[in-house]
Design an enzyme around this catalytic site. Sequence first.
Site, PDB file in Angstrom:
ATOM      1  N   TYR A 113     -11.961 -21.407   8.650  1.00 53.44           N
ATOM      2  CA  TYR A 113     -12.014 -22.075   7.354  1.00 53.44           C
ATOM      3  C   TYR A 113     -10.919 -23.124   7.230  1.00 53.44           C
ATOM      4  O   TYR A 113      -9.774 -22.890   7.649  1.00 53.44           O
ATOM      5  CB  TYR A 113     -11.815 -21.069   6.215  1.00 53.44           C
ATOM      6  CG  TYR A 113     -12.997 -20.168   5.980  1.00 53.44           C
ATOM      7  CD1 TYR A 113     -14.236 -20.688   5.642  1.00 53.44           C
ATOM      8  CD2 TYR A 113     -12.855 -18.785   6.078  1.00 53.44           C
ATOM      9  CE1 TYR A 113     -15.318 -19.849   5.414  1.00 53.44           C
ATOM     10  CE2 TYR A 113     -13.930 -17.935   5.840  1.00 53.44           C
ATOM     11  CZ  TYR A 113     -15.159 -18.476   5.505  1.00 53.44           C
ATOM     12  OH  TYR A 113     -16.214 -17.653   5.279  1.00 53.44           O
ATOM     13  N   LYS A 162       2.054   9.030  -3.335  1.00 55.42           N
ATOM     14  CA  LYS A 162       1.304   8.130  -4.215  1.00 55.42           C
ATOM     15  C   LYS A 162       0.563   7.084  -3.383  1.00 55.42           C
ATOM     16  O   LYS A 162       0.869   6.889  -2.201  1.00 55.42           O
ATOM     17  CB  LYS A 162       2.262   7.451  -5.203  1.00 55.42           C
ATOM     18  CG  LYS A 162       3.344   6.596  -4.538  1.00 55.42           C
ATOM     19  CD  LYS A 162       4.404   6.144  -5.544  1.00 55.42           C
ATOM     20  CE  LYS A 162       5.492   5.342  -4.857  1.00 55.42           C
ATOM     21  NZ  LYS A 162       6.619   5.047  -5.767  1.00 55.42           N
TER      22      LYS A 162
HETATM   23  C1  LIG Z   1       7.802   5.361  -4.969  1.00 58.49           C
HETATM   24  C2  LIG Z   1       8.980   6.076  -5.504  1.00 58.49           C
HETATM   25  C3  LIG Z   1       9.837   6.786  -4.639  1.00 58.49           C
HETATM   26  C4  LIG Z   1       9.703   6.744  -3.131  1.00 58.49           C
HETATM   27  O1  LIG Z   1      10.355   5.607  -2.642  1.00 58.49           O
HETATM   28  P1  LIG Z   1      10.527   5.352  -1.054  1.00 58.49           P
HETATM   29  O2  LIG Z   1      11.455   4.215  -0.976  1.00 58.49           O
HETATM   30  O3  LIG Z   1       9.169   5.065  -0.503  1.00 58.49           O
HETATM   31  O4  LIG Z   1      11.083   6.609  -0.484  1.00 58.49           O
HETATM   32  C5  LIG Z   1      10.856   7.526  -5.206  1.00 58.49           C
HETATM   33  N1  LIG Z   1      11.052   7.540  -6.546  1.00 58.49           N
HETATM   34  C6  LIG Z   1      10.266   6.856  -7.395  1.00 58.49           C
HETATM   35  C7  LIG Z   1      10.537   6.915  -8.864  1.00 58.49           C
HETATM   36  C8  LIG Z   1       9.219   6.085  -6.908  1.00 58.49           C
HETATM   37  O5  LIG Z   1       8.464   5.375  -7.754  1.00 58.49           O
END
Ligand SMILES: *Cc1c(COP(=O)(O)O)cnc(C)c1O
Length: 388
Positions: free
Chosen positions: A267, A42
């Site tokens: 800044y 993702k």
């Molecule tokens: C993002 C996510 C993961 C992955 O988590 P990590 O800690 O990056 O391995 C797993 N399960 C769900 C439901 C998530 O939203």
Amino acid sequence: MKRAAFDTGRAWVEIDINSLIHNARVLQKALPAGCRMMAVVKANAYGHGDIEVAAALSREGVDAFAVATADEGIRLRWYGIKGEILVLGYTDPQRIPELVRFRLSQTIVDAAYAKELDWAGRPLQVHIKVDTGMHRLGESCEHVGGIAQIFRCGNLKINGIFTHLCSLEGNRPDDIAYSGLQAQRFQSLLDALKARGITLPRAHMMSSYGVLSRYGTGHGYARIGIALYGAASLQSEGRYIDLRPVLALRANVALVRTVPAGESAGYGRLFIAQRETRLAVVTIGYADGVPRSLSCGKGSVLLRGRSAPIVGSVCMDQLTVDVTDIPDVERGDTATLIGRDGPAEITAAQAAMDAGTIPNELLCCLGGRLERAYLYCPAERLGAAEEG
Ligand SMILES: *Cc1c(COP(=O)(O)O)cnc(C)c1O
């Protein structure tokens, strides 16, 4: 360093696909027997490039992926990624035709949502999410009857049932106890469903920190994100897995100037030189994803293998560092914000801590304006993404 091998001119990330493959292999070895890796890609694979990452992992035999949104899943299909693609987030039911067309598996966020999807009358693949204590998505694990009914929805093909543990990152006794409680609730639910004669699909609950802490056993999938990218913020409870950072973040030096003691820079005049100071202006800023919270010495970059603190505030497109003690720095040098430079290294976990955040947020906020250079090793026969 003087000039990085993959200098693209301004600001860029380097993605080392060999390290990604290495991480996938050692993580797969670390999983319990029968547990399959679901690679979490993702948010553009946490800033690493979703297509390139998924294609390389596919070639490695990974055949299950997780994304947050339907559009992320559709993108993977457009680029030819095969296998299971689970949409972890909520999808508006009006998009069911696309879920079906692209063979995406949708997360069932609660029992009422399952009915809505079922009534649409299209054959849809799903994973049922169960809330065991995080209280985000998922049908409550106490509603055994409601969850059992989902299995009777004729249009839903149930590929999995899962829960998410919410205090895996912590190492405090009550974090560990809460994970244990969630795991127990999940197991009780699975037992109760089985007792009702339901044939269970693959059950899953582990994410990166679950695998690293050896939490949970015998589950169908491990949903692994941050560990694949070699950027986990801790490796808890005696489990050492040799994970390698996949991403480096670099930018160039635009100019070097000397200001006398007493002059300000940037800044808000947040930096006042206490001595005659050599300043280097680096071509990267918060629009590229460098957190503004790294301003005023909270963060640093590596130049010529040494650390140079950020002075003043990080600007939208540039930042300034103090190179008084690194006299050979010159225009065109490569500054490293995350990664190695000679003997020195700034890990994503370190940069995230300096910025007061977690590596996940730091990495996935790396902006679209950055160029991405992919390093493949021909010896391992890892081709470019277009081949996949
Ligand atoms: C993002 C996510 C993961 C992955 O988590 P990590 O800690 O990056 O391995 C797993 N399960 C769900 C439901 C998530 O939203």
